[in-house]
Design an enzyme around this catalytic site. Sequence first.
Site, PDB file in Angstrom:
ATOM      1  N   GLN A 167     -20.483 -29.732  35.741  1.00  0.00           N
ATOM      2  CA  GLN A 167     -20.733 -30.469  34.225  1.00  0.00           C
ATOM      3  C   GLN A 167     -22.147 -30.579  33.996  1.00  0.00           C
ATOM      4  O   GLN A 167     -22.766 -30.200  32.972  1.00  0.00           O
ATOM      5  CB  GLN A 167     -20.012 -31.760  34.003  1.00  0.00           C
ATOM      6  CG  GLN A 167     -18.593 -31.476  34.157  1.00  0.00           C
ATOM      7  CD  GLN A 167     -17.628 -31.868  35.398  1.00  0.00           C
ATOM      8  OE1 GLN A 167     -18.389 -31.565  36.479  1.00  0.00           O
ATOM      9  NE2 GLN A 167     -16.495 -32.253  35.189  1.00  0.00           N
ATOM     10  N   ASN A 211     -15.362 -23.059  38.707  1.00  0.00           N
ATOM     11  CA  ASN A 211     -15.679 -23.493  39.964  1.00  0.00           C
ATOM     12  C   ASN A 211     -15.142 -22.649  41.099  1.00  0.00           C
ATOM     13  O   ASN A 211     -13.975 -22.835  41.504  1.00  0.00           O
ATOM     14  CB  ASN A 211     -15.741 -24.955  40.134  1.00  0.00           C
ATOM     15  CG  ASN A 211     -16.457 -25.317  41.215  1.00  0.00           C
ATOM     16  OD1 ASN A 211     -17.012 -24.775  42.130  1.00  0.00           O
ATOM     17  ND2 ASN A 211     -16.591 -26.859  41.527  1.00  0.00           N
ATOM     18  N   ARG A 263     -23.157 -28.307  49.170  1.00  0.00           N
ATOM     19  CA  ARG A 263     -22.161 -27.207  49.126  1.00  0.00           C
ATOM     20  C   ARG A 263     -22.708 -26.181  48.487  1.00  0.00           C
ATOM     21  O   ARG A 263     -23.846 -26.016  47.741  1.00  0.00           O
ATOM     22  CB  ARG A 263     -21.081 -27.956  48.348  1.00  0.00           C
ATOM     23  CG  ARG A 263     -21.288 -28.157  46.797  1.00  0.00           C
ATOM     24  CD  ARG A 263     -20.114 -28.803  46.023  1.00  0.00           C
ATOM     25  NE  ARG A 263     -20.521 -28.872  44.781  1.00  0.00           N
ATOM     26  CZ  ARG A 263     -19.581 -29.057  43.482  1.00  0.00           C
ATOM     27  NH1 ARG A 263     -18.363 -28.962  43.863  1.00  0.00           N
ATOM     28  NH2 ARG A 263     -20.153 -29.191  42.223  1.00  0.00           N
ATOM     29  N   THR A 295      -3.655  -0.635  10.257  1.00  0.00           N
ATOM     30  CA  THR A 295      -4.524  -0.915  11.173  1.00  0.00           C
ATOM     31  C   THR A 295      -5.331   0.565  11.685  1.00  0.00           C
ATOM     32  O   THR A 295      -6.231   0.452  12.487  1.00  0.00           O
ATOM     33  CB  THR A 295      -3.661  -1.696  12.309  1.00  0.00           C
ATOM     34  OG1 THR A 295      -2.916  -0.694  12.866  1.00  0.00           O
ATOM     35  CG2 THR A 295      -3.344  -3.003  12.068  1.00  0.00           C
ATOM     36  N   ASP A 296      -4.393   1.514  11.702  1.00  0.00           N
ATOM     37  CA  ASP A 296      -4.887   2.769  12.133  1.00  0.00           C
ATOM     38  C   ASP A 296      -6.130   3.406  11.162  1.00  0.00           C
ATOM     39  O   ASP A 296      -7.032   3.818  11.763  1.00  0.00           O
ATOM     40  CB  ASP A 296      -3.709   4.081  11.820  1.00  0.00           C
ATOM     41  CG  ASP A 296      -4.161   5.344  12.695  1.00  0.00           C
ATOM     42  OD1 ASP A 296      -4.362   5.382  13.854  1.00  0.00           O
ATOM     43  OD2 ASP A 296      -4.677   6.267  11.682  1.00  0.00           O
ATOM     44  N   LYS A 309      -6.605  -4.175  14.137  1.00  0.00           N
ATOM     45  CA  LYS A 309      -6.429  -3.218  15.607  1.00  0.00           C
ATOM     46  C   LYS A 309      -7.174  -3.870  16.634  1.00  0.00           C
ATOM     47  O   LYS A 309      -8.370  -4.085  16.609  1.00  0.00           O
ATOM     48  CB  LYS A 309      -7.310  -1.890  14.954  1.00  0.00           C
ATOM     49  CG  LYS A 309      -6.629  -0.625  15.791  1.00  0.00           C
ATOM     50  CD  LYS A 309      -5.219  -0.523  15.485  1.00  0.00           C
ATOM     51  CE  LYS A 309      -4.655   0.812  15.912  1.00  0.00           C
ATOM     52  NZ  LYS A 309      -3.162   1.370  15.488  1.00  0.00           N
ATOM     53  N   PHE A 340     -21.166 -33.108  45.228  1.00  0.00           N
ATOM     54  CA  PHE A 340     -19.956 -33.829  44.356  1.00  0.00           C
ATOM     55  C   PHE A 340     -19.746 -34.859  45.144  1.00  0.00           C
ATOM     56  O   PHE A 340     -18.961 -34.901  45.897  1.00  0.00           O
ATOM     57  CB  PHE A 340     -19.097 -32.712  44.133  1.00  0.00           C
ATOM     58  CG  PHE A 340     -18.165 -33.226  43.108  1.00  0.00           C
ATOM     59  CD1 PHE A 340     -18.397 -33.528  41.846  1.00  0.00           C
ATOM     60  CD2 PHE A 340     -16.852 -33.385  43.563  1.00  0.00           C
ATOM     61  CE1 PHE A 340     -17.467 -33.966  40.942  1.00  0.00           C
ATOM     62  CE2 PHE A 340     -15.563 -33.996  42.566  1.00  0.00           C
ATOM     63  CZ  PHE A 340     -16.403 -34.378  41.173  1.00  0.00           C
ATOM     64  N   HIS A 386     -14.605 -22.116  44.490  1.00  0.00           N
ATOM     65  CA  HIS A 386     -14.720 -22.632  45.380  1.00  0.00           C
ATOM     66  C   HIS A 386     -14.653 -22.065  46.678  1.00  0.00           C
ATOM     67  O   HIS A 386     -14.414 -20.928  46.891  1.00  0.00           O
ATOM     68  CB  HIS A 386     -13.444 -23.812  45.775  1.00  0.00           C
ATOM     69  CG  HIS A 386     -12.984 -24.451  44.613  1.00  0.00           C
ATOM     70  ND1 HIS A 386     -13.870 -25.457  44.217  1.00  0.00           N
ATOM     71  CD2 HIS A 386     -12.012 -24.410  43.742  1.00  0.00           C
ATOM     72  CE1 HIS A 386     -13.293 -26.193  43.365  1.00  0.00           C
ATOM     73  NE2 HIS A 386     -12.364 -25.552  42.835  1.00  0.00           N
TER      74      HIS A 386
END
Length: 287
Positions: A210, A236, A167, A56-57, A12, A150, A238
């Site tokens: 990284q 990332n 940055r 599932t109930d 569920k 970078f 940007h």
Amino acid sequence: MAIHLGPNRYGKAECRLVAVARDGEHTLTDLNVSTRLAGRLDATHLTGDNSDVLPTDTQKNTVYAFARRGVAAIEEFGLDLARHFVAGTDAVERAQVHVEAYGWRRLGGHSFARAGDEVRTATLTATAGQAWAVGGLHGLTLLNTTGSEFRGFPRDRYTTLPEASDRILATAVDARWRFASLEVDWDAAFEQIRGHLIAAFVETYSRSLQQTLYAMGERVLAHVPEVAEVRLALPNRHHFLVDLSPFGLDNPDTVYFAADRPYGLIEGTVQRDDAPEPGLAWDLGAA
């Protein structure tokens, strides 16, 4: 042509649960719980025989019934549910319970405001003889306005990205960590791990996302011995300088456009050399 049934499971998904403890100042617990069961379930797929299929109930009802006892740490709640499904249904050999917890900020004795987009998670897997716990969080948004670069990447005929010596670095952390045992103060461990993830992001001079990822995982393992490994996914987010020259204005690293897509996605795992094998901690695997 030979054909056979491969790995399978059922459950569920996304049982929304809000529990209010009304002793003194009210306490609010807001969860999203999903169950997955696997085992000797070939008959229902091959012949439609449902004699081994716990509805599932029923799984949904069990989630709410267990919540009536009170919900402490989500890892404990999920572990109780997973063990119940394995012990209570003969055909079920493995059970996995995934819990998402949404934070609320207290405004008064019985008033709350939703505490942003960050979500705490836990995934608990149980068999008849073993159990595994994975904690986590997602939506933890972090940003450094400097202390990131970078440079030195390879270039080819399609490369247009300029090197950046300073940055903005922003990400929305998706982290999961596997516990080496079940003897854990779950809430305290979560707060420690979250704090170390943030501290590593803040304190690391980043030459790549990284490098930041590894620093975050390494710091958690160095300070929280209960954790065997950390898996991180860091988008990332940007931020690009806006060209204001058409308006006769300069832009000394002041005004940025925050792009939501496309984005770089950095993923990695940081592990202890002596960590115990994960077993079924990350996934149910083959049925």
